[in-house]
Design an enzyme around this catalytic site. Sequence first.
Site, PDB file in Angstrom:
ATOM      1  N   PHE A  46       0.829  -1.220   0.000  1.00 20.03           N
ATOM      2  CA  PHE A  46       0.000   0.000   0.000  1.00 20.03           C
ATOM      3  C   PHE A  46       0.867   1.275   0.000  1.00 20.03           C
ATOM      4  N   ASP A  80      10.580  -7.049  -3.700  1.00 21.91           N
ATOM      5  CA  ASP A  80       9.353  -7.418  -2.984  1.00 21.91           C
ATOM      6  C   ASP A  80       9.129  -8.919  -3.087  1.00 21.91           C
ATOM      7  N   LYS A  81       8.751  -9.507  -1.979  1.00 19.38           N
ATOM      8  CA  LYS A  81       8.479 -10.946  -1.957  1.00 19.38           C
ATOM      9  C   LYS A  81       7.136 -11.274  -2.617  1.00 19.38           C
ATOM     10  N   ALA A  90       7.397  -5.440   5.203  1.00 18.49           N
ATOM     11  CA  ALA A  90       7.035  -5.927   6.543  1.00 18.49           C
ATOM     12  C   ALA A  90       5.741  -6.702   6.449  1.00 18.49           C
ATOM     13  N   THR A 114       6.488   2.572  12.810  1.00 18.45           N
ATOM     14  CA  THR A 114       5.077   2.872  13.095  1.00 18.45           C
ATOM     15  C   THR A 114       4.892   3.523  14.468  1.00 18.45           C
ATOM     16  N   ASP A 115       3.812   4.279  14.601  1.00 14.19           N
ATOM     17  CA  ASP A 115       3.503   4.881  15.909  1.00 14.19           C
ATOM     18  C   ASP A 115       3.127   3.812  16.935  1.00 14.19           C
ATOM     19  N   GLU A 116       2.839   2.575  16.453  1.00 17.38           N
ATOM     20  CA  GLU A 116       2.432   1.519  17.396  1.00 17.38           C
ATOM     21  C   GLU A 116       3.557   1.118  18.341  1.00 17.38           C
ATOM     22  N   TYR A 120       2.989  -7.618  16.327  1.00 15.34           N
ATOM     23  CA  TYR A 120       3.403  -6.751  15.210  1.00 15.34           C
ATOM     24  C   TYR A 120       4.232  -5.582  15.737  1.00 15.34           C
ATOM     25  N   LYS A 169       8.231  -4.511  15.153  1.00 10.85           N
ATOM     26  CA  LYS A 169       8.659  -3.219  14.596  1.00 10.85           C
ATOM     27  C   LYS A 169       9.568  -2.485  15.583  1.00 10.85           C
ATOM     28  N   LYS A 173      -7.570  -3.959   6.296  1.00  7.28           N
ATOM     29  CA  LYS A 173      -7.441  -2.876   7.272  1.00  7.28           C
ATOM     30  C   LYS A 173      -8.787  -2.165   7.401  1.00  7.28           C
ATOM     31  N   PRO A 216     -17.378  -5.029  10.790  1.00  2.67           N
ATOM     32  CA  PRO A 216     -17.090  -5.515  12.142  1.00  2.67           C
ATOM     33  C   PRO A 216     -16.436  -4.416  12.987  1.00  2.67           C
ATOM     34  N   VAL A 217     -17.067  -4.087  14.107  1.00  4.71           N
ATOM     35  CA  VAL A 217     -16.505  -3.069  15.009  1.00  4.71           C
ATOM     36  C   VAL A 217     -15.951  -3.795  16.229  1.00  4.71           C
TER      37      VAL A 217
HETATM   38  P1  NAD Z   1       1.566  -3.770   3.154  1.00  5.64           P
HETATM   39  O1  NAD Z   1       1.247  -4.954   3.991  1.00  5.64           O
HETATM   40  O2  NAD Z   1       0.506  -3.156   2.289  1.00  5.64           O
HETATM   41  O3  NAD Z   1       2.795  -4.124   2.174  1.00  5.64           O
HETATM   42  C1  NAD Z   1       3.919  -4.832   2.605  1.00  5.64           C
HETATM   43  C2  NAD Z   1       4.763  -5.138   1.371  1.00  5.64           C
HETATM   44  O4  NAD Z   1       5.954  -5.836   1.814  1.00  5.64           O
HETATM   45  C3  NAD Z   1       4.072  -6.057   0.367  1.00  5.64           C
HETATM   46  O5  NAD Z   1       4.306  -5.613  -0.948  1.00  5.64           O
HETATM   47  C4  NAD Z   1       4.731  -7.428   0.614  1.00  5.64           C
HETATM   48  O6  NAD Z   1       4.728  -8.259  -0.525  1.00  5.64           O
HETATM   49  C5  NAD Z   1       6.140  -6.990   1.019  1.00  5.64           C
HETATM   50  N1  NAD Z   1       6.830  -8.000   1.840  1.00  5.64           N
HETATM   51  C6  NAD Z   1       6.329  -8.654   2.920  1.00  5.64           C
HETATM   52  N2  NAD Z   1       7.240  -9.529   3.399  1.00  5.64           N
HETATM   53  C7  NAD Z   1       8.346  -9.401   2.614  1.00  5.64           C
HETATM   54  C8  NAD Z   1       9.635 -10.021   2.613  1.00  5.64           C
HETATM   55  N3  NAD Z   1       9.952 -10.966   3.515  1.00  5.64           N
HETATM   56  N4  NAD Z   1      10.529  -9.650   1.680  1.00  5.64           N
HETATM   57  C9  NAD Z   1      10.211  -8.693   0.748  1.00  5.64           C
HETATM   58  N5  NAD Z   1       9.012  -8.093   0.691  1.00  5.64           N
HETATM   59  C10 NAD Z   1       8.083  -8.426   1.617  1.00  5.64           C
HETATM   60  O7  NAD Z   1       2.183  -2.706   4.147  1.00  5.64           O
HETATM   61  P2  NAD Z   1       1.973  -1.129   4.200  1.00  5.64           P
HETATM   62  O8  NAD Z   1       0.701  -0.838   4.878  1.00  5.64           O
HETATM   63  O9  NAD Z   1       2.246  -0.566   2.872  1.00  5.64           O
HETATM   64  O10 NAD Z   1       3.157  -0.748   5.204  1.00  5.64           O
HETATM   65  C11 NAD Z   1       4.463  -0.503   4.714  1.00  5.64           C
HETATM   66  C12 NAD Z   1       5.375  -0.228   5.895  1.00  5.64           C
HETATM   67  O11 NAD Z   1       4.876   0.874   6.641  1.00  5.64           O
HETATM   68  C13 NAD Z   1       5.497  -1.379   6.879  1.00  5.64           C
HETATM   69  O12 NAD Z   1       6.827  -1.428   7.347  1.00  5.64           O
HETATM   70  C14 NAD Z   1       4.565  -1.001   8.017  1.00  5.64           C
HETATM   71  O13 NAD Z   1       4.984  -1.554   9.235  1.00  5.64           O
HETATM   72  C15 NAD Z   1       4.703   0.503   8.002  1.00  5.64           C
HETATM   73  N6  NAD Z   1       3.556   1.272   8.488  1.00  5.64           N
HETATM   74  C16 NAD Z   1       2.306   1.078   7.945  1.00  5.64           C
HETATM   75  C17 NAD Z   1       1.250   1.871   8.366  1.00  5.64           C
HETATM   76  C18 NAD Z   1      -0.139   1.731   7.796  1.00  5.64           C
HETATM   77  O14 NAD Z   1      -1.068   2.394   8.274  1.00  5.64           O
HETATM   78  N7  NAD Z   1      -0.362   0.913   6.779  1.00  5.64           N
HETATM   79  C19 NAD Z   1       1.463   2.845   9.347  1.00  5.64           C
HETATM   80  C20 NAD Z   1       2.739   2.972   9.904  1.00  5.64           C
HETATM   81  C21 NAD Z   1       3.772   2.198   9.447  1.00  5.64           C
HETATM   82  O1  DAU Z   2      -0.803   2.981  13.671  1.00  3.43           O
HETATM   83  C1  DAU Z   2      -0.094   2.525  12.554  1.00  3.43           C
HETATM   84  C2  DAU Z   2      -0.529   1.117  12.227  1.00  3.43           C
HETATM   85  O2  DAU Z   2      -1.845   1.223  11.685  1.00  3.43           O
HETATM   86  C3  DAU Z   2       0.379   0.405  11.251  1.00  3.43           C
HETATM   87  O3  DAU Z   2       1.652   0.258  11.827  1.00  3.43           O
HETATM   88  C4  DAU Z   2      -0.181  -0.964  10.869  1.00  3.43           C
HETATM   89  O4  DAU Z   2       0.620  -1.563   9.868  1.00  3.43           O
HETATM   90  C5  DAU Z   2      -1.583  -0.774  10.330  1.00  3.43           C
HETATM   91  O5  DAU Z   2      -2.162  -2.042  10.084  1.00  3.43           O
HETATM   92  C6  DAU Z   2      -2.449   0.020  11.315  1.00  3.43           C
HETATM   93  O6  DAU Z   2      -2.721  -0.786  12.504  1.00  3.43           O
HETATM   94  P1  DAU Z   2      -4.157  -0.740  13.202  1.00  3.43           P
HETATM   95  O7  DAU Z   2      -4.316  -1.959  14.019  1.00  3.43           O
HETATM   96  O8  DAU Z   2      -4.388   0.555  13.873  1.00  3.43           O
HETATM   97  O9  DAU Z   2      -5.076  -0.776  11.876  1.00  3.43           O
HETATM   98  P2  DAU Z   2      -6.398  -1.608  11.519  1.00  3.43           P
HETATM   99  O10 DAU Z   2      -6.905  -1.045  10.233  1.00  3.43           O
HETATM  100  O11 DAU Z   2      -6.186  -3.062  11.608  1.00  3.43           O
HETATM  101  O12 DAU Z   2      -7.389  -1.177  12.675  1.00  3.43           O
HETATM  102  C7  DAU Z   2      -7.710   0.185  12.897  1.00  3.43           C
HETATM  103  C8  DAU Z   2      -8.628   0.247  14.099  1.00  3.43           C
HETATM  104  O13 DAU Z   2      -9.880  -0.341  13.744  1.00  3.43           O
HETATM  105  C9  DAU Z   2      -8.129  -0.550  15.285  1.00  3.43           C
HETATM  106  O14 DAU Z   2      -8.536   0.110  16.471  1.00  3.43           O
HETATM  107  C10 DAU Z   2      -8.855  -1.890  15.160  1.00  3.43           C
HETATM  108  C11 DAU Z   2     -10.179  -1.481  14.555  1.00  3.43           C
HETATM  109  N1  DAU Z   2     -10.799  -2.466  13.649  1.00  3.43           N
HETATM  110  C12 DAU Z   2     -10.040  -3.022  12.667  1.00  3.43           C
HETATM  111  C13 DAU Z   2     -10.577  -3.923  11.774  1.00  3.43           C
HETATM  112  C14 DAU Z   2      -9.742  -4.559  10.686  1.00  3.43           C
HETATM  113  C15 DAU Z   2     -12.153  -2.766  13.767  1.00  3.43           C
HETATM  114  O15 DAU Z   2     -12.851  -2.241  14.660  1.00  3.43           O
HETATM  115  N2  DAU Z   2     -12.698  -3.650  12.880  1.00  3.43           N
HETATM  116  C16 DAU Z   2     -11.973  -4.265  11.898  1.00  3.43           C
HETATM  117  O16 DAU Z   2     -12.538  -5.078  11.133  1.00  3.43           O
END
Ligand code: NAD
Ligand code: DAU
Length: 339
Positions: free
Chosen positions: A11, A30-31, A79, A121-123, A146, A150, A185, A201-202
């Site tokens: 993404f 990318d894997k 990741a 990530t902020d997590e 997770y 990180k 997500k 789903p909440v």
């Molecule tokens: P994503 O899950 O959409 O994409 C992950 C990508 O990494 C995919 O293309 C996957 O094929 C690749 N990948 C996974 N394992 C691999 C491996 N072993 N070798 C090579 N490639 C591999 O993730 P995203 O949401 O785009 O997040 C990208 C980065 O940002 C991650 O490090 C995540 O922790 C971080 N991040 C995401 C969010 C968010 O809200 N999505 C927020 C904060 C930080």
């Molecule tokens: O904060 C940054 C992180 O945000 C990233 O590091 C992660 O990669 C990314 O997945 C995301 O993590 P969250 O757990 O916050 O995201 P998610 O979309 O899974 O969930 C967002 C919030 O919504 C969380 O409080 C859980 C809730 N949730 C999630 C899903 C999938 C629901 O209530 N219902 C759902 O079906």
Amino acid sequence: MTIFVTGGAGFIGSEFIRQMAGSARIINFDKLTYAGNLDNLTEAAKDPGYSLVKGDVCDAGAVMAAMPEDCDAVVHFAAESHVDRSIVGAEEFVLTNVLGTQIMLEVSRQRRVKRFLHISTDEVGGDMPPDGWFKEDDPLQASSPYAASKASAELFVRAAARTHGMNTLITRTSNNYGPYQFPEKLLPLAISNVLEDRPIPVYGDGMQVRDWVHVTDNCRALRAVLERGRVGETYHIGGGNPLPNIEVLRTLLKTLGKPESLMTRVTDRPGHDRRYAVDFTKTTQELGWKPEISFADGLAQTIRWYQDNPEWVRRCRSGEYRKYYEQMYGAREAGASVL
Ligand code: NAD
Ligand code: DAU
């Protein structure tokens, strides 16, 4: 400039590549796990400076073979990123997120890469109190497997800077949203479900707070950090929009003219953090970056994108997007349904 991007079919990585296409030579390593979707890169892949290498960051030989001698920068997105999957099985998270990061650091050191940007990530800061804001120097307090993976990865990045004098940077971003996000997500799942009149789903009481930043704004920040960030520093990136999940979902339902009864309370996520909120003052002050897309505008644009791209969602949900890989690479698991 040559940039080695890991996880560029995901993404956020794909948005980064879309923004950089035409202005740098990009190697996307990318894997292509279930989260890697080449449909995200259809246009960017036409750029002559772009190439894709299918490989695993845990495979040092493959990374070394793919990384050119004159690599200027590594931007390490790859990741396992979904918290719920880490609760079901953490091993893959330890391998990719921890071991994979260490291998990326070591190969980059051997290749004398000039800059290593690690995407975190902020997590890693854990649950914030109701009035708390996560700052760059606050302790790491991960709650989920997770987040633990990180946080561990960050420590290896710091160690590489301190021990080997590597030029590293870390960014910690809050919840990204926008086009091309895999429908596991919250927001893409909710939008694509509601468009088909299926329930959302909440988890628990839905009062968990997340800070939403548009993926375009995030990648603008990543570019600023890569260009102008101070060596060894950590930069926070957020939207300045901490909102309870239920409020986000209400806005979504209202925008689409759908009833609130589509929100269906389900069992809460174990260890669920109640609140994330990043303080990104340092990033604004040092780099002049701030989010430009308001949550209202960004959400409306994101909803429109999912409405306009039902085929992208359908291919994700059916697993068809992976058949593409089968044709290209003969991957064994290709075509598997992932939802
Ligand atoms: P994503 O899950 O959409 O994409 C992950 C990508 O990494 C995919 O293309 C996957 O094929 C690749 N990948 C996974 N394992 C691999 C491996 N072993 N070798 C090579 N490639 C591999 O993730 P995203 O949401 O785009 O997040 C990208 C980065 O940002 C991650 O490090 C995540 O922790 C971080 N991040 C995401 C969010 C968010 O809200 N999505 C927020 C904060 C930080
Ligand atoms: O904060 C940054 C992180 O945000 C990233 O590091 C992660 O990669 C990314 O997945 C995301 O993590 P969250 O757990 O916050 O995201 P998610 O979309 O899974 O969930 C967002 C919030 O919504 C969380 O409080 C859980 C809730 N949730 C999630 C899903 C999938 C629901 O209530 N219902 C759902 O079906």
